[in-house]
Design an enzyme around this catalytic site. Structure first.
Site, PDB file in Angstrom:
ATOM      1  N   ASN A 222      -5.836   9.974   8.784  1.00  0.00           N
ATOM      2  CA  ASN A 222      -6.898   9.138   9.353  1.00  0.00           C
ATOM      3  C   ASN A 222      -8.241   9.853   9.339  1.00  0.00           C
ATOM      4  O   ASN A 222      -8.369  10.967   9.857  1.00  0.00           O
ATOM      5  CB  ASN A 222      -6.551   8.740  10.789  1.00  0.00           C
TER       6      ASN A 222
ATOM      7  N   ASP B  63       1.250   0.129  23.263  1.00  0.00           N
ATOM      8  CA  ASP B  63       1.048   0.639  24.621  1.00  0.00           C
ATOM      9  C   ASP B  63       0.115   1.848  24.673  1.00  0.00           C
ATOM     10  O   ASP B  63      -0.128   2.409  25.749  1.00  0.00           O
ATOM     11  CB  ASP B  63       2.393   0.968  25.274  1.00  0.00           C
ATOM     12  N   GLY B  64      -0.396   2.273  23.508  1.00  0.00           N
ATOM     13  CA  GLY B  64      -1.348   3.374  23.479  1.00  0.00           C
ATOM     14  C   GLY B  64      -0.724   4.747  23.398  1.00  0.00           C
ATOM     15  O   GLY B  64      -1.439   5.748  23.273  1.00  0.00           O
TER      16      GLY B  64
ATOM     17  N   TYR C 248       0.827  -1.206   0.000  1.00  0.00           N
ATOM     18  CA  TYR C 248       0.000   0.000   0.000  1.00  0.00           C
ATOM     19  C   TYR C 248       0.865   1.260   0.000  1.00  0.00           C
ATOM     20  O   TYR C 248       0.720   2.133  -0.870  1.00  0.00           O
ATOM     21  CB  TYR C 248      -0.919  -0.020   1.215  1.00  0.00           C
TER      22      TYR C 248
ATOM     23  N   ARG D   4      -2.254   9.675  16.603  1.00  0.00           N
ATOM     24  CA  ARG D   4      -2.889   9.868  15.310  1.00  0.00           C
ATOM     25  C   ARG D   4      -3.656  11.190  15.351  1.00  0.00           C
ATOM     26  O   ARG D   4      -3.971  11.709  16.426  1.00  0.00           O
ATOM     27  CB  ARG D   4      -3.858   8.723  14.971  1.00  0.00           C
TER      28      ARG D   4
ATOM     29  N   ASN E 162     -13.252  -0.036  15.547  1.00  0.00           N
ATOM     30  CA  ASN E 162     -13.052  -1.146  16.483  1.00  0.00           C
ATOM     31  C   ASN E 162     -13.480  -0.750  17.888  1.00  0.00           C
ATOM     32  O   ASN E 162     -14.221  -1.476  18.570  1.00  0.00           O
ATOM     33  CB  ASN E 162     -11.579  -1.566  16.507  1.00  0.00           C
TER      34      ASN E 162
ATOM     35  N   ARG F 168      -9.528  -0.968  12.051  1.00  0.00           N
ATOM     36  CA  ARG F 168      -9.048   0.350  12.433  1.00  0.00           C
ATOM     37  C   ARG F 168      -9.503   0.750  13.825  1.00  0.00           C
ATOM     38  O   ARG F 168     -10.476   0.241  14.350  1.00  0.00           O
ATOM     39  CB  ARG F 168      -9.494   1.381  11.419  1.00  0.00           C
TER      40      ARG F 168
END
Length: 319
Positions: A178, A210-211, A149, A215, A194, A190
């Site tokens: 995004n 780990d967050g 991609y 984005r 989700n 995504r």
């Protein structure tokens, strides 16, 4: 919207998430819209709900030779955009993004049409600079699992800019960051769709990593507004623009916000992070602000609220 009222527009990938919203906006202006889509990831039913007076839909794989209608503007959004989808058939992803782009470009040259390419923030890879500017060259793994991609989108940009330089082609490129909004499905893996699906069904929200990765999420109405501006503003000719929201959030912050809006005290769990997943992602949008007169208007909480009363989880197509 005087610019759009007398136009004929082709939207390749018009059954995808952003594509459907773009088609609706152009139809609303009174323009005629041709949609080309092979429905491998796009959905036909939402198109049937639109006004059919000026809408023509054709089941078509743009990587294969086909006769294209004469139009004023071509939007190329024909590509799987979710890692789940584009990695499931990487060769087909390559063909769509390279052969499909070439075929649409040839039509644009034949009909002297404006060509708007939906590229992606993935061309920056895991960026070394922050925020990302259109002049950045990117930091991409050319042989990794995401490369089908990332690199095919980069190659499409290459051939289009070559056409600008050698053929004086009227090309405008949007590097879309995004995007989220009504119409997303939870099946493509995504973050926002989700999280919303998990929160609504009482499941734990799953974060890959780990967050702390970030984005910048742009509501689809703002993304579409940016694409429309690319098609109509003369100064966009031959240029590349970041189209996205410049507000940056960690994935953990997004998950916590969605639990607050949609959930019932859901837990948050952490799993392994995908290969080559970028750590930080935020667009510099000054060029779009200056040349297009475009700035995102929808704040994250306001945008998430547009998903609150829908039975479907929300979509995820984009680029």
């Amino acid at each position: 919207m005087t610019f759009w009222g007398n136009k004929s527009v082709l939207v390749a990938g018009g059954a995808g998430f952003i594509g459907r919203h773009l088609v609706e906006a152009v139809l609303h202006s009174g323009s005629k819209v041709y949609v080309l889509d092979d429905f491998s990831t796009g959905q036909e039913e939402p198109l049937k709900a639109l006004d059919q007076t000026n809408l023509i839909v054709q089941n078509c794989d743009i990587s294969q030779p086909t006769t294209l209608p004469q139009v004023d503007i071509i939007y190329n959004l024909a590509s799987p955009a979710s890692p789940v989808h584009y990695q499931s058939d990487p060769i087909r992803t390559w063909k769509t993004n390279i052969l499909g782009t070439l075929q649409l470009l040839e039509a644009a040259q034949t009909y002297a049409a404006t060509f708007v390419q939906a590229s992606t923030s993935e061309v920056y890879g895991d960026p070394l600079s922050h925020p990302q500017k259109e002049t950045d060259w990117g930091h991409v793994n050319p042989v990794g699992p995401r490369a089908c991609y990332d690199e095919s989108k980069r190659a499409a940009e290459t051939v289009l800019m070559d056409a600008v330089r050698t053929l004086d082609a009227d090309v405008r490129i949007a590097r879309i960051f995004n995007t989220y909004g009504p119409g997303m499905t939870a099946s493509d893996g995504r973050a926002i769709p989700n999280f919303v699906a998990q929160a609504k069904t009482g499941k734990a929200l799953t974060i890959h990593g780990d967050g702390t990765q970030t984005r910048s999420f742009c509501h689809v109405s703002d993304t579409v507004a940016g694409l429309l501006r690319l098609g109509e503003v003369p100064a966009a000719r031959g240029e590349i623009f970041n189209i996205g929201n410049s507000v940056e959030n960690t994935i953990l912050e997004i998950a916590q916000e969605i639990v607050a809006l949609f959930g019932n005290g859901n837990d948050i769990v952490f799993e392994n992070r995908p290969v080559d997943d970028p750590q930080r992602r935020r667009p510099d949008i000054k060029k779009a602000q200056d040349l297009l007169g475009w700035t995102p208007k929808v704040a994250l909480r306001e945008g998430l609220m547009t998903l609150l009363d829908r039975d479907e989880p929300v979509l995820a197509d984009t680029l």
